[in-house]
Enzyme design. Structure first.
Site, PDB file in Angstrom:
ATOM      1  N   ARG A 173       0.854  -1.178   0.000  1.00  0.00           N
ATOM      2  CA  ARG A 173       0.000   0.000   0.000  1.00  0.00           C
ATOM      3  C   ARG A 173       0.894   1.233   0.000  1.00  0.00           C
ATOM      4  O   ARG A 173       1.742   1.404   0.869  1.00  0.00           O
ATOM      5  CB  ARG A 173      -0.913   0.015   1.230  1.00  0.00           C
ATOM      6  CG  ARG A 173      -1.848   1.219   1.220  1.00  0.00           C
ATOM      7  CD  ARG A 173      -2.676   1.313   2.491  1.00  0.00           C
ATOM      8  NE  ARG A 173      -3.462   2.549   2.462  1.00  0.00           N
ATOM      9  CZ  ARG A 173      -3.760   3.275   3.525  1.00  0.00           C
ATOM     10  NH1 ARG A 173      -3.349   2.902   4.730  1.00  0.00           N
ATOM     11  NH2 ARG A 173      -4.463   4.381   3.400  1.00  0.00           N
ATOM     12  N   GLU A 196      -4.410  -0.310   8.000  1.00  0.00           N
ATOM     13  CA  GLU A 196      -3.419   0.089   8.995  1.00  0.00           C
ATOM     14  C   GLU A 196      -3.833  -0.521  10.324  1.00  0.00           C
ATOM     15  O   GLU A 196      -5.013  -0.570  10.652  1.00  0.00           O
ATOM     16  CB  GLU A 196      -3.314   1.612   9.154  1.00  0.00           C
ATOM     17  CG  GLU A 196      -2.675   2.328   7.992  1.00  0.00           C
ATOM     18  CD  GLU A 196      -2.498   3.815   8.256  1.00  0.00           C
ATOM     19  OE1 GLU A 196      -2.308   4.207   9.437  1.00  0.00           O
ATOM     20  OE2 GLU A 196      -2.562   4.582   7.297  1.00  0.00           O
ATOM     21  N   TYR A 200      -6.180   1.198  15.446  1.00  0.00           N
ATOM     22  CA  TYR A 200      -5.020   1.084  16.327  1.00  0.00           C
ATOM     23  C   TYR A 200      -5.358   0.709  17.767  1.00  0.00           C
ATOM     24  O   TYR A 200      -4.657  -0.095  18.364  1.00  0.00           O
ATOM     25  CB  TYR A 200      -4.207   2.382  16.305  1.00  0.00           C
ATOM     26  CG  TYR A 200      -3.420   2.546  15.032  1.00  0.00           C
ATOM     27  CD1 TYR A 200      -2.239   1.847  14.838  1.00  0.00           C
ATOM     28  CD2 TYR A 200      -3.869   3.362  13.995  1.00  0.00           C
ATOM     29  CE1 TYR A 200      -1.513   1.964  13.665  1.00  0.00           C
ATOM     30  CE2 TYR A 200      -3.155   3.490  12.817  1.00  0.00           C
ATOM     31  CZ  TYR A 200      -1.974   2.789  12.658  1.00  0.00           C
ATOM     32  OH  TYR A 200      -1.267   2.901  11.486  1.00  0.00           O
ATOM     33  N   HIS A 240      -2.846  11.120   1.074  1.00  0.00           N
ATOM     34  CA  HIS A 240      -2.460  10.789   2.442  1.00  0.00           C
ATOM     35  C   HIS A 240      -1.932  12.055   3.108  1.00  0.00           C
ATOM     36  O   HIS A 240      -0.746  12.165   3.431  1.00  0.00           O
ATOM     37  CB  HIS A 240      -1.408   9.680   2.450  1.00  0.00           C
ATOM     38  CG  HIS A 240      -1.244   9.014   3.786  1.00  0.00           C
ATOM     39  ND1 HIS A 240      -1.306   7.653   3.949  1.00  0.00           N
ATOM     40  CD2 HIS A 240      -1.021   9.526   5.022  1.00  0.00           C
ATOM     41  CE1 HIS A 240      -1.113   7.342   5.226  1.00  0.00           C
ATOM     42  NE2 HIS A 240      -0.940   8.472   5.890  1.00  0.00           N
ATOM     43  N   GLU A 297      -7.854   8.443   6.211  1.00  0.00           N
ATOM     44  CA  GLU A 297      -8.176   8.923   7.557  1.00  0.00           C
ATOM     45  C   GLU A 297      -8.779  10.325   7.587  1.00  0.00           C
ATOM     46  O   GLU A 297      -8.110  11.319   7.884  1.00  0.00           O
ATOM     47  CB  GLU A 297      -6.939   8.846   8.457  1.00  0.00           C
ATOM     48  CG  GLU A 297      -6.446   7.420   8.650  1.00  0.00           C
ATOM     49  CD  GLU A 297      -5.354   7.309   9.695  1.00  0.00           C
ATOM     50  OE1 GLU A 297      -4.808   8.356  10.119  1.00  0.00           O
ATOM     51  OE2 GLU A 297      -5.030   6.179  10.086  1.00  0.00           O
ATOM     52  N   ASN A 301      -8.657   1.468   9.095  1.00  0.00           N
ATOM     53  CA  ASN A 301      -7.436   1.756   9.843  1.00  0.00           C
ATOM     54  C   ASN A 301      -7.792   1.720  11.325  1.00  0.00           C
ATOM     55  O   ASN A 301      -8.621   2.517  11.786  1.00  0.00           O
ATOM     56  CB  ASN A 301      -6.880   3.138   9.503  1.00  0.00           C
ATOM     57  CG  ASN A 301      -6.315   3.211   8.093  1.00  0.00           C
ATOM     58  OD1 ASN A 301      -6.364   2.260   7.333  1.00  0.00           O
ATOM     59  ND2 ASN A 301      -5.759   4.357   7.749  1.00  0.00           N
TER      60      ASN A 301
END
Length: 460
Positions: free
Chosen positions: A110, A399, A336, A156, A202, A334
């Site tokens: 990616r 991610e 985390y 991005h 994001e 994404n």
């Protein structure tokens, strides 16, 4: 050094599938029964970077400055005054970087493309920079020749500075037209090489940290209405890009498009308190559904429309029709970590539908970053929540991961003995994630897992 997000996808399944050449530095838990041959055949795994993190060459061959060039070059804003002017110098060292990917066994990569390298002038109608196009074509062709399939993010975070100067970037609807022009150039010149696209990365990071607050570039800091205006323009730019591709390119190029959405999982602080449970669900709505609901249903979530007042824009009938006809081809997640969430205090403003406190707290183990905790079960919970809300879409985890305590100062080779992440994957995350295959009847059709970046002090 090739600065990548080290990526692993359902390692237990990969091992049981007998992936060619795959060796891992630690033992893995046995694959559960849900890890069938059908599941393993759909697993993809790889690595990821963004253009500003790795390319360098910030003014070479026609490239113009981005808002991140502007931010990082202001003395004192970055702790050690580091900039992305050179970064990992992939712009010059890309051949050896691809060889490193081959050595790692990476099959999927990616990457993002710098808008400023393709359309330096930013605005629709300005010249397309063929030097930039040719660099990406050469790079992607070499990836393909090396057995590595690219998944390309169009944006991005590195907005052309000229657009921020001209009309405050994502605060203006004009950015929709300018992004569409840029996207058209990518499809026209690179679409024969790329069949997996993500328009934006994001939206929360872009709009909350860069426009509502003054943390990320462009450091606008104009409050909640700015965040929602930014998101509104991104949603519509994305939908117009989807329509362009489907009507002009998809039949020939056979590609697919999504948008990479980020969010945290909301753990109800008291799961036995209905008010906290409701607050945690609202947290998820404001994290993911703020953007995903318009992409699937054509409008913002009801709780947002009821509580956010005039700060939240409204879609016209034509815009809603556009959104409904351009639903994303796969769901790019994404993820985390997760935080404790609870009901707002009595007398709180109407637009406050949940509370996380001034200092983020979590049931997870602290990591190397104040905002990041080791909460691997949150990924499974997030996927189940999204699966139920959006009727079982195909997921790509684009991610994910955690940073190890003290790793930024640990020397080689000791830093490579990464037991912190090994534990993260070996025990909880793999078993928990595969558990959602059982819970949701094998809905995870394809996945790319990209772990938090590891900073190494020298080129390997």
């Amino acid at each position: 050094m090739l600065a990548v997000y080290i990526c692993v996808a359902l390692l237990s399944c990969i091992r049981s599938a007998g992936a060619q050449g795959d060796t891992f530095p630690f033992d893995l838990a046995p694959a559960p029964q849900s890890c069938t041959a059908d599941v393993t055949s759909g697993i993809k795994w790889g690595a990821a970077t963004s253009a500003y993190q790795v390319e360098g060459g910030w003014r070479e061959n026609g490239k113009s400055p981005s808002i991140w060039d502007t931010l990082t070059q202001k003395p004192g804003l970055i702790a050690d005054n580091t900039t992305g002017a050179v970064a990992d110098d992939m712009y010059h060292l890309w051949k050896s970087d691809i060889k490193l990917m081959q050595q790692l066994g990476i099959k999927h990569y990616r990457m993002s493309i710098a808008w400023t390298r393709i359309v330096p002038g930013g605005v629709a109608g300005s010249p397309v920079n063929m030097a930039g196009i040719n660099w990406y074509r050469t790079f992607i062709k070499e990836l393909l020749a090396s057995g590595i399939k690219p998944a390309v993010t169009m944006f991005h975070w590195d907005l052309p500075q000229v657009l921020q100067d001209k009309y405050d970037g994502f605060m203006s609807a004009q950015v929709q037209r300018d992004f569409l022009y840029y996207a058209d150039a990518l499809f026209r010149h690179l679409g024969d090489l790329v069949d997996q696209w993500m328009t934006f990365n994001e939206v929360i990071s872009i709009c909350e940290l860069g426009y509502e607050k003054d943390v990320f570039a462009p450091q606008l800091g104009k409050g909640l209405a700015a965040k929602y205006t930014c998101g509104h323009n991104i949603i519509l730019a994305h939908a117009q890009t989807m329509l362009l591709y489907r009507t002009k390119y998809q039949e020939i190029q056979k590609g697919r498009i999504s948008i990479a959405l980020d969010g945290k999982w909301g753990y109800a602080r008291d799961p036995n308190n209905p008010a906290d449970v409701t607050a945690a669900n609202n947290f998820m709505i404001f994290q993911y559904a703020w953007i995903a609901d318009p992409l699937y249903f054509g409008d913002y979530p009801a709780v947002m429309k009821e509580t956010q007042g005039p700060a939240l824009p409204r879609f016209t009938a034509a815009e809603t029709a556009l959104l409904v006809m351009t639903t994303i081809d796969f769901f790019s997640v994404n993820f985390y970590c997760g935080y404790y969430v609870w009901a707002p205090p009595v007398g709180a403003p109407k637009n406050m539908t949940y509370d996380v406190g001034d200092v983020l707290t979590s049931p997870g183990i602290p990591s190397n970053a104040a905002w990041l905790f080791k909460t691997p079960d949150g990924l499974r919970k997030t996927l189940v929540w999204l699966h139920q809300r959006y009727n079982g879409p195909e997921f790509w985890i684009t991610e994910n991961g955690v940073s190890g305590p003290g790793e930024e100062s640990a020397p080689l080779p000791g830093v490579l003995n990464d037991t912190f992440r090994q534990d993260y994957y070996r025990w909880v995350r793999i078993v928990g994630l595969l558990g959602c295959l059982e819970e949701c009847q094998v809905f995870l059709l394809a996945a790319v897992f990209c772990l938090h970046t590891v900073s190494l002090p020298q080129r390997l």
